[in-house]
Every structure is written in C-alpha cells, then in structure tokens.
Design an enzyme around this catalytic site. Structure first.
Site, PDB file in Angstrom:
ATOM      1  N   ARG A  48      36.389 -24.507 -38.208  1.00 56.62           N
ATOM      2  CA  ARG A  48      35.722 -25.625 -37.526  1.00 56.62           C
ATOM      3  C   ARG A  48      35.298 -25.216 -36.125  1.00 56.62           C
ATOM      4  NH1 ARG A  48      36.426 -30.746 -39.295  1.00 56.62           N
ATOM      5  NH2 ARG A  48      37.639 -30.978 -41.182  1.00 56.62           N
ATOM      6  N   GLU A 505       9.291 -24.653 -38.373  1.00 58.06           N
ATOM      7  CA  GLU A 505      10.726 -24.636 -38.689  1.00 58.06           C
ATOM      8  C   GLU A 505      10.925 -24.576 -40.204  1.00 58.06           C
ATOM      9  OE1 GLU A 505      13.423 -24.017 -37.526  1.00 58.06           O
ATOM     10  OE2 GLU A 505      14.938 -25.049 -38.703  1.00 58.06           O
ATOM     11  N   LYS A 509      13.032 -21.555 -42.060  1.00 59.91           N
ATOM     12  CA  LYS A 509      14.157 -21.813 -42.971  1.00 59.91           C
ATOM     13  C   LYS A 509      13.956 -21.047 -44.284  1.00 59.91           C
ATOM     14  CE  LYS A 509      17.061 -23.722 -40.667  1.00 59.91           C
ATOM     15  NZ  LYS A 509      16.513 -23.039 -39.577  1.00 59.91           N
ATOM     16  N   HIS A 528      -9.879 -21.505 -38.962  1.00 62.13           N
ATOM     17  CA  HIS A 528     -10.141 -20.375 -38.053  1.00 62.13           C
ATOM     18  C   HIS A 528      -9.550 -19.086 -38.594  1.00 62.13           C
ATOM     19  CE1 HIS A 528     -11.732 -23.188 -35.156  1.00 62.13           C
ATOM     20  NE2 HIS A 528     -10.673 -23.962 -35.365  1.00 62.13           N
ATOM     21  N   LYS A 630      24.641 -15.287 -36.485  1.00 60.69           N
ATOM     22  CA  LYS A 630      24.584 -16.682 -36.025  1.00 60.69           C
ATOM     23  C   LYS A 630      24.156 -16.738 -34.562  1.00 60.69           C
ATOM     24  CE  LYS A 630      24.874 -21.071 -36.084  1.00 60.69           C
ATOM     25  NZ  LYS A 630      23.713 -21.781 -36.694  1.00 60.69           N
TER      26      LYS A 630
HETATM   27  C1  AGP Z   1      17.664 -20.545 -36.875  1.00 60.57           C
HETATM   28  O1  AGP Z   1      17.954 -20.980 -38.193  1.00 60.57           O
HETATM   29  C2  AGP Z   1      18.203 -19.163 -36.603  1.00 60.57           C
HETATM   30  N1  AGP Z   1      19.582 -19.080 -36.825  1.00 60.57           N
HETATM   31  C3  AGP Z   1      17.760 -18.612 -35.247  1.00 60.57           C
HETATM   32  O2  AGP Z   1      16.343 -18.706 -35.165  1.00 60.57           O
HETATM   33  C4  AGP Z   1      18.332 -19.355 -34.014  1.00 60.57           C
HETATM   34  O3  AGP Z   1      17.761 -20.639 -33.924  1.00 60.57           O
HETATM   35  C5  AGP Z   1      17.947 -18.551 -32.754  1.00 60.57           C
HETATM   36  O4  AGP Z   1      18.536 -17.274 -32.858  1.00 60.57           O
HETATM   37  C6  AGP Z   1      18.401 -19.215 -31.461  1.00 60.57           C
HETATM   38  O5  AGP Z   1      19.806 -19.324 -31.457  1.00 60.57           O
HETATM   39  P1  AGP Z   1      20.489 -20.276 -30.337  1.00 60.57           P
HETATM   40  O6  AGP Z   1      19.982 -21.660 -30.597  1.00 60.57           O
HETATM   41  O7  AGP Z   1      21.960 -20.132 -30.559  1.00 60.57           O
HETATM   42  O8  AGP Z   1      20.044 -19.771 -28.998  1.00 60.57           O
END
Ligand code: AGP
Length: 635
Positions: A48, A505, A509, A528, A630
């Site tokens: 968590r 976005e 994804k 364009h 992440k």
């Molecule tokens: C989004 O799904 C990705 N994991 C990646 O684009 C992320 O948003 C980006 O690396 C920014 O991370 P942050 O928001 O922790 O700065």
C-alpha cells in the site's frame, strides 16, 4: 481449501464502491504475541506504500510503542535493538502521508494527552484544523502535524469522560468529518481493541479465541479467512471471544460476514487481477479524497498546503506547467481550465525540454510541476532551473514528502493513495482535480470568477465520483470492445480542446500496456498530414466535445466523417443524449453529461479500461509493462 478465486473478468466481480486506501492498519487481541501478529500483518500491507510505520502494545497499564520513518524494516530494526515488552493486545500502521511529512514524529501510532490512548488512522479528517485549535485552547500539547493526533487527543478526552473505550470512540467519531478508519487501544483495558470507519476500509478477522482488525484482509489472512465487513459510520469492539458492532450513536449494528477465498496476492489487489485495474476502480474514492477539505464552510476554496500568500499569487503574470508522460497530459488539460478561469497565460512544457529552451522566467512566473511520484528526475531538474531563475514553483504531487514538493514553494497533494501500477490512472485523475482546484483558487484570489461561479464548478466536481462510478459499472462493454479489437496493430485517438490531451493519454495507455502503435491527434490536425494513416478498418477513438460547445462538436464530427470516408472504424465517446452522433459511429461509448472543461474526468475512464483489458487479453504484465519503471528517476 478451494483454489483461490482470481477476479479477471467483471462477470464474477460485484462492483462494490471501491474505497481509497492510503495506509495499512492492523489490530489484534488474543493469545499470541501481538507485536509479531501486527508486524507480520503490516508486512503484508506493505504494497500500500508506506513512508513510516509503527506499533503500539498494551502492557501493564501502559502503552508501549515504537514508530519510525521509512520502510517497515526501519521499525523492525529499531525493535530488534530495543525490544518491546510482551503483550497480547496491539495495533500497528504503515503510513501513506497526507497531513505532515514522513517523519518519526508524524508516524503512527499517536497518543492522547496523557498517553492512555494509542491510535492509528487511515484517511483524512476534514475538520481537524478546527478541532486542533479547540484542543490547543484547552491546553493540549500536540507534537505532530497530523490530523490523527488530534483524533487521539479527542478520543482520550472522551475516554476520561465515559470510562470505556467503545463509548469514547462513538463520541469521538460524532465530532469528526471526512474519511477515516480509526483503531485504538486503552492502556487501562488490555482486553479490547476498538475501531471505527467512515468512507475508509476496515475489516474484522474472526478467529478462535482471538480477533483481528485490518485495512484489508491481507492483514490477517494467514490466521483466519472468516471476515466481517463493516458498514458506514460503525464502531467495532473486538475482544478475544467477542466482536460487537454499533453505530456512532451506540445503537447495535451488523457487519457483513463472509469467507475470504482469495490468496494473499489477490488480497493485496482487493480481489482484482491487476493493481492497475484496482486503481481504475478506486478513482471515485480518489476524486472524493482529492476534494476533501478544500472547500471551507463559507464556500471559499482553501488549499492549505499552497503556502503562498494571496498577494504573491496575484502578482503571477505567467504560468508554465512542467511534467512528463501522463502528468504532461494532465498539464495540457490544466492549461485550458486555468486560462479560461484566470486569464493568466499558461504554457505547458515537457520537463526534459523545458530548461534547454532557455525559457523566459521572472519572479512573476509560476512554474507548476505535475508529478505523481514526486521523484521524476526531468521534472525535478526543471524546477531547480526555475528556482535558479527566481520563479515560484508549485508542485501537484501524490507522494507526500517526495523530492519535488520538498523543493517547491507550494504544493497541492492529490491524495490518490499509493499508485502501484506503472501505468498511471488514479494519479492522472487526481492531477486533473488538483489542477482544476488550482485554477479555481487563482480565480478566487484574483477575482476573475464570482464565488457562485467557483461554487458551481466545485459542485460539478463533487458529482464526478458518481459519474466515474457509472462508467466503471459499464466496464464489461469496454471489455467486450477490447476482445473485439485484440488483433488491432494500430489505433488512433482524436480529440478537440480538452479532448485532445485525453486522446494523447488514451494513446499512451495503449502504447505502454498493449505495446502496439497508438497515436493521439488534435482532430483538426488530421487534414494536415495524419489522415494519410487512415485505412480500411483502422480503429479510431473519437472524443466528442459536449454539446454545450456546439462549434467544437460540429468540427469533431467533420473529422469523424473524414476518417470514416476512408474506411476507419470509429469508436465514438459522446455524452448522454447526443443521439445524432450514432450516425457517425461504429461503436458509441456513452459519457455522463459534464461541462466542457471537466469532460476529461469522464472521457479518460473508458480509455483506461480499454488499454487495461486489451493488455490483459494479450497476456501482458499490466502492472509492470516491459521497459517501464513507475518513477523515472534518471534524466
Ligand atoms: C504514465 O502511465 C507513465 N507511467 C508515465 O508517463 C508517467 O506519467 C511519467 O513518467 C511521469 O511520472 P510522474 O507523474 O511520477 O512524474
């Protein structure tokens, strides 16, 4: 024992309202060493997210406790060096900071004024500032910045009045507003642990001669699979041989008894197959938590962590939003809202491009860093550059105490709770909410919107959790669409206005989860060049602006006609009631009616679900997609 059921489809999953959960909580009373049961339980809740951990035991009329910032291992090391006395009654906590940074002092448990009560807490107590002032006026000495310590002092004061912890908990809860799970022990009564919940998870583990409490079943699943789910506004008292449930008013109440057939891994995901899917379904709660405590009783907005004076905010003559990836797309949405509400010029820049373009920054520039992790190196370097140029920096961040907010002049925390899936979902959703709040706050401070105009937007934001929940309830249809498109090798996404960042976005994804070519375009850009990509059967998602902006909608329809004329398969996201749109769609995905600027809050949900489902069908690791991390802590 029957093999654990892993939820991988919606057919066997009853969409209970998903509750955001920011911290891990464990309570125990029974014959075993409470310290071991509690620490083991906390370890199972570690996913968590935690930035501190603590344990409290009832020992010979005293509370014996230890709590440490950092990972659970820090606490275990401290206890190994300085063991706690034996006890069979105890509580524990791993914290995901909301109020106050991740320090030893802010770690849970928190004690009352005299140290008779120890408490751990998950959630946000909305009226804690008022309660804190009242306590300090009465001579209480509070040692932390947390809302939890305020609750512990109130509980102990009630215990001094009522003499028993259950009645005291009932009385204390009647004074609290917001979302909270509270678990407490009384030094003078080792027979029981008492807990309460409102809008925050709490479940009882029913043992034989012992009973458990947890923020979810992972806390006690190794001891018992018989559980009792508690309802809203309930207090539960566990002893070795009994579990008593009441309302906050003390009336008898019932929990819902059930048998947990998940394995530990499934328990960590609350029964979902992926953390990402769980986090998509946590979005209603996350939006509600992002809004908690932001709107004062007098109707004015209050962003208590902003730490910049209204006068400073009035001097801002330019805003530059810096972010990466999904956070950058949240920044693009923010631009539309901030410029419309405040009339302050607002640029949005990829963090890694920002400082190399020699940006024009002055003391009147506000740089807004959007970052879920608060550790993205590109964004961190961008704000360091901004501060060297004397610009003000405000962070929109989900991780309390991370580097970016620490190096910013102001912060708006998004309160989404830990986001474990690499692909950001509730992180993005709450970045949008925080960006809207920032725009409205600037408009309030600068007088570019009337109070009732701000109130109207806040009320509409308050409806977003239910609207998102409605879309989540319709998730099976998106699953079917993904199954239907599992052979797709390229997908385009079109949007206009705030729908353009949503298209970007949606494409991201799909790229990061399904590993297929996906690209988002501003619909007006098609002619364009990109329209050359259109061929027979190519799937094109089209985010149609709400009818309120007729002109935008009409232009979007022109773009849809252009791609259909060339054989595209159009999956059209359009608001309820827009029946005419069906003529332009192979598939219509209905969105709740919302105002134009807020449409990203609903339009992104089907795209998140689609990407998650398609990647699952492809057999990909949805939570940890290939090549990705992440938090990108390298430039
Ligand atoms: C989004 O799904 C990705 N994991 C990646 O684009 C992320 O948003 C980006 O690396 C920014 O991370 P942050 O928001 O922790 O700065």
């Amino acid at each position: 024992m029957a093999p654990p059921t892993r939820l991988t489809s919606y057919a066997d999953w009853s969409p209970r309202p998903r509750l955001g959960s920011m911290c891990g909580i464990v309570g125990y009373v029974g014959p075993k060493q409470a310290q071991n049961v509690v620490i083991d339980g906390l370890r199972r809740l570690e996913y968590r997210g935690y930035d501190s951990a603590g344990v409290a035991l009832v020992v010979d009329g005293q509370i014996s406790f230890d709590k440490r910032a950092g990972k659970l291992a820090n606490l275990e090391k401290a206890i190994a060096e300085r063991p706690l006395p034996a006890s069979t009654t105890g509580i524990g906590h791993t914290r995901w900071a909301t109020h106050g940074g991740p320090t030893d002092a802010n770690a849970h448990p928190h004690l009352g004024q005299t140290g008779r009560v120890a408490m751990v807490h998950n959630g946000i107590i909305e009226n804690f500032a008022t309660l804190r002032a009242r306590l300090e006026m009465a001579g209480h000495e509070l040692r932390s910045e947390t809302d939890t310590e305020v609750a512990a002092h109130i509980l102990e004061a009630e215990l001094d009045k009522f003499g028993d912890l259950t009645s005291a908990m009932q009385a204390a809860c009647r004074q609290l507003e917001g979302a909270f799970t509270l678990v407490a022990v009384d030094a003078q009564d080792p027979t029981k642990v008492v807990a309460a919940r409102r809008n925050s998870p709490l479940v009882v583990g029913l043992g034989d001669g012992e009973n458990f409490l947890g923020s979810d079943v992972a806390a006690f699943i190794e001891h018992t699979r018989d559980a009792l789910e508690l309802g809203q506004d309930q207090v539960v008292t566990i002893t070795r041989d009994a579990v008593e449930v009441t309302t906050f008013d003390g009336a008898p109440a019932q929990g819902r008894r059930y048998h947990v057939d998940w394995d530990l891994s499934a328990a960590e995901k609350d029964g979902f197959d992926w953390f990402m899917r769980k986090e998509i379904f946590e979005q209603p709660r996350a939006i509600a938590d992002a809004l908690l405590g932001r709107h004062a009783q007098d109707g004015r907005l209050q962003l208590d962590e902003v730490r910049m004076s209204d006068d400073e905010l009035r001097t801002i003559d330019k805003i530059i939003i810096v972010a990466c990836g999904t956070a950058f797309y949240a920044g693009l949405v923010a631009k539309y809202a901030i410029e419309h509400w405040t009339r302050i010029p607002c640029e949005v820049e990829l963090s890694h491009e920002f400082r190399y373009r020699d940006p024009i920054l002055t003391r009147s520039t506000l740089v807004v860093a959007v970052s879920q992790s608060g550790e993205t190196a590109d964004t961190l370097m961008a704000i360091r550059h901004a501060r060297e140029q004397r610009a003000k920096v405000l962070a929109i961040c989900n991780t309390n105490g991370s580097t970016i907010p620490r190096e910013s002049d102001a912060v708006i925390y998004t309160h989404a709770g830990p986001e474990i899936g690499v692909a950001s979902t509730k992180g993005f959703m709450t970045q949008l909410v925080a960006a809207y709040l920032l725009g409205l706050y600037l408009a309030q401070v600068r007088g570019t919107m009337y109070g009732e105009e701000i109130g109207a937007v806040i009320r509409e934001l308050g409806e977003a959790p239910d609207q998102v929940q409605r879309l989540l309830d319709e998730a099976p249809a998106i699953s079917d669409l993904a199954a239907d498109m599992r052979e797709a090798r390229s997908v385009l996404f079109l949007g206009r206005h705030v729908g353009f960042p949503v298209a970007l976005e949606g494409a991201l994804k799909l790229k990061e989860l399904a590993y297929i070519h996906a690209e988002g375009f501003a619909a007006g850009e098609l002619k364009h060049g990109p329209i050359a990509l259109i061929e027979e059967g190519l799937p094109v998602f089209c985010v149609v602006p709400p009818g309120g902006r007729g002109q935008l909608r009409d232009k979007m329809i022109s773009a849809i006609q252009e791609v259909r004329a060339r054989g595209a398969r159009t999956i059209v996201l359009a608001e309820d009631g827009d029946e005419a749109i069906a003529a332009y769609a192979d598939v219509v995905v209905r969105l709740p009616k919302v105002s134009t600027l807020l449409q990203p809050l609903v339009a992104v949900v089907p795209l998140q679900l689609f990407a998650c489902e398609l990647a699952s069908l492809m057999g990909h690791d949805v939570d940890q997609p290939r090549n990705l991390a992440k938090s990108v802590t390298v430039e």
